[in-house]
Structures are given as structure tokens and as C-alpha cells.
Design a protein around this motif. Sequence first.
Motif, mmCIF file in Angstrom:
data_model
loop_
_atom_site.group_PDB
_atom_site.id
_atom_site.type_symbol
_atom_site.label_atom_id
_atom_site.label_comp_id
_atom_site.label_asym_id
_atom_site.label_seq_id
_atom_site.Cartn_x
_atom_site.Cartn_y
_atom_site.Cartn_z
ATOM 1 N N SER A 176 35.238 44.255 43.934
ATOM 2 C CA SER A 176 36.790 43.791 43.990
ATOM 3 C C SER A 176 37.859 44.627 44.589
ATOM 4 O O SER A 176 37.662 45.601 44.944
ATOM 5 C CB SER A 176 37.193 44.110 42.345
ATOM 6 O OG SER A 176 38.761 43.952 41.993
ATOM 7 N N GLN A 185 35.339 43.464 36.413
ATOM 8 C CA GLN A 185 34.256 43.548 37.588
ATOM 9 C C GLN A 185 33.192 43.158 37.345
ATOM 10 O O GLN A 185 32.473 42.373 38.489
ATOM 11 C CB GLN A 185 34.381 45.057 37.972
ATOM 12 C CG GLN A 185 35.867 45.495 38.664
ATOM 13 C CD GLN A 185 35.479 47.087 39.197
ATOM 14 O OE1 GLN A 185 35.137 46.941 40.352
ATOM 15 N NE2 GLN A 185 36.255 48.070 38.575
ATOM 16 N N LYS A 187 31.927 41.045 35.427
ATOM 17 C CA LYS A 187 32.209 39.357 35.179
ATOM 18 C C LYS A 187 32.399 39.010 36.640
ATOM 19 O O LYS A 187 31.748 37.719 36.898
ATOM 20 C CB LYS A 187 33.637 38.977 34.565
ATOM 21 C CG LYS A 187 33.737 37.401 34.107
ATOM 22 C CD LYS A 187 34.702 37.407 33.059
ATOM 23 C CE LYS A 187 34.891 35.728 32.830
ATOM 24 N NZ LYS A 187 36.079 35.522 31.975
ATOM 25 N N MET A 188 33.151 39.651 37.633
ATOM 26 C CA MET A 188 32.983 38.956 38.800
ATOM 27 C C MET A 188 31.852 39.132 39.628
ATOM 28 O O MET A 188 31.591 38.158 40.290
ATOM 29 C CB MET A 188 34.052 39.941 39.691
ATOM 30 C CG MET A 188 35.556 39.676 39.385
ATOM 31 S SD MET A 188 36.728 40.829 40.226
ATOM 32 C CE MET A 188 36.432 40.355 42.186
ATOM 33 N N ASP A 190 28.970 38.388 38.003
ATOM 34 C CA ASP A 190 28.225 37.371 37.488
ATOM 35 C C ASP A 190 28.806 35.930 38.336
ATOM 36 O O ASP A 190 27.846 35.275 38.778
ATOM 37 C CB ASP A 190 28.417 37.205 36.057
ATOM 38 C CG ASP A 190 27.684 37.966 35.355
ATOM 39 O OD1 ASP A 190 26.524 38.454 35.817
ATOM 40 O OD2 ASP A 190 27.883 38.487 34.168
ATOM 41 N N HIS A 191 30.074 36.012 38.489
ATOM 42 C CA HIS A 191 30.652 34.653 39.072
ATOM 43 C C HIS A 191 30.382 34.787 40.791
ATOM 44 O O HIS A 191 30.012 33.777 41.202
ATOM 45 C CB HIS A 191 31.899 34.675 39.046
ATOM 46 C CG HIS A 191 32.505 34.398 37.877
ATOM 47 N ND1 HIS A 191 33.896 34.415 37.366
ATOM 48 C CD2 HIS A 191 31.743 33.899 36.726
ATOM 49 C CE1 HIS A 191 34.029 34.190 36.066
ATOM 50 N NE2 HIS A 191 32.845 33.842 35.818
ATOM 51 N N ALA A 192 29.825 35.847 41.270
ATOM 52 C CA ALA A 192 29.607 36.038 42.824
ATOM 53 C C ALA A 192 28.179 35.622 42.901
ATOM 54 O O ALA A 192 27.364 35.557 44.099
ATOM 55 C CB ALA A 192 29.856 37.248 43.535
ATOM 56 N N GLY A 193 27.100 35.559 41.649
ATOM 57 C CA GLY A 193 25.798 35.185 41.860
ATOM 58 C C GLY A 193 25.167 36.534 42.291
ATOM 59 O O GLY A 193 23.945 36.594 42.747
#
Length: 237
Positions: A176, A185, A187-188, A190-193
Motif C-alpha cells: 500500500s 491492507q 483486503k488490498m 486479496d484484491h491484488a490476487g
Amino acid sequence: LDQLDEDCRERLGKNPLRVFDCKVDGRKDFVLAAPTIADRLCGPCTEHFGGVRSGLEEAGVGYELDPRLVRGLDYYTRTAFEWISTNETSVQAATFNAGGRYDGLAEALGGPATPGVGFALGLDRVRMAMDREGLPRAAARASRCFVVAVGEGDARAAAHRLVDELRDAGVPAERSYEDRPLKAQLKMADHAGAAFAAMVGERELAGGVVTLRRLADGEQETIAMEELAGRLLREDP
């Protein structure tokens, strides 16, 4: 004014700072003799620019200060920058990336006050520069590890360095770029794979370790920082 061409006279009326960018017939004497922006920064801008320079130095990024560098649009604020290749003979050909901050732009367009930074990238110039320097064109890969800074200050600086070290070792890594709590962070990540999250906080820094969490099942362990890249390269998620 007699040293200005027609285009630069028009700039003087609309945006005086753009006169610094007049490149016709090289730098004019009056431009070189004019006061520089860097000598007249306000307190908050001086502190902000010091942080920018510290970040570059911590990341090992070389830079040169140009007190007369300006961008062509009025919404830029604080730092402006250009990335150049040292293999070119002219400034215009060497510049392949240019941009800066524009913290007030979203608000000026009717949105909420939002920090902003951006750039324009000449992909053709980047590819030609890479070819001349013999750099490979790596295929894009999803992030394997998301580095999480637990806390501020030293933890954020360590996270920055760790991302660079992982990338240098061939591990796709992200982090981040804003101060966010641990949960946000993750959660980010997870979203970034990302398959793993490497957490760095005060405890980890004291022991020279990271807390490595497998995001698929939440299993985590402590591992030495210098062993992290090798572990991520050889272990399946």
C-alpha cells in the motif's frame, strides 16, 4: 521580453512559470538569472519535498534537482518530475516519463478533496531504451506477495525496501502506498490476487523477521527477512 519568441510571450500572459520551459534557442539568460521555485518554498512544501527526496534515497533511486522544471498544465502542485535515459543526446529524446502531483484537481472538477499524482509514459521510448540497454521484456505476473506495514515510520520504510528486494529477486510484490490499517491492507492483498502477505511491524524489525501469512487458509509463520524471497520462489501457494 525581447528574448522571448511569440509562443513564450503567450505563455508569460497565461502561466508565467511556463516561461521556464521555453526551449527555443536553448535556455535564455533571463531564465537562468530568475529566482528559483526551490528557494521560495513554504514550510509545508519544504517538508513535503524533503520527504520525497528521502523516499528516493531510501529506494536507491538517483535523481538530479532541476529548479526550473515545470509541467505544461496549471493543475500541478508541489513536485514535478521527468524520467530520462542517459543514452540519448537530447533532452526531448531522453525524456520518456513526465508528471507530478495535482492534489487539487479532483476538487476543482467537483469531487471531494483527493490527493493525486500521475504521469504520461512514452511506451515506444521505454521499449527502445530497454532494447539499447539490453534489458529483457518480462511478462506481467500477478502479485505473489503483498507486503503489509504494521505501523508507521520505520515499518513503512522497511516495507518499501522489502518490496524492492522481492522484485529484484524475481518475486512479484506489492504494498500500500497510503497509511492504512492492517485489515485494509490485507483486503488490498486479496484484491491484488496475492498468495501471501508479509507483515512487518516493530516486533518483526527488532528480530529481523517477517510474519508470513498464506492468504488461502490464514496459516502464518515467522521467517527471517533474508530468507523470504527464496521461500516464496520455491513454495506453492
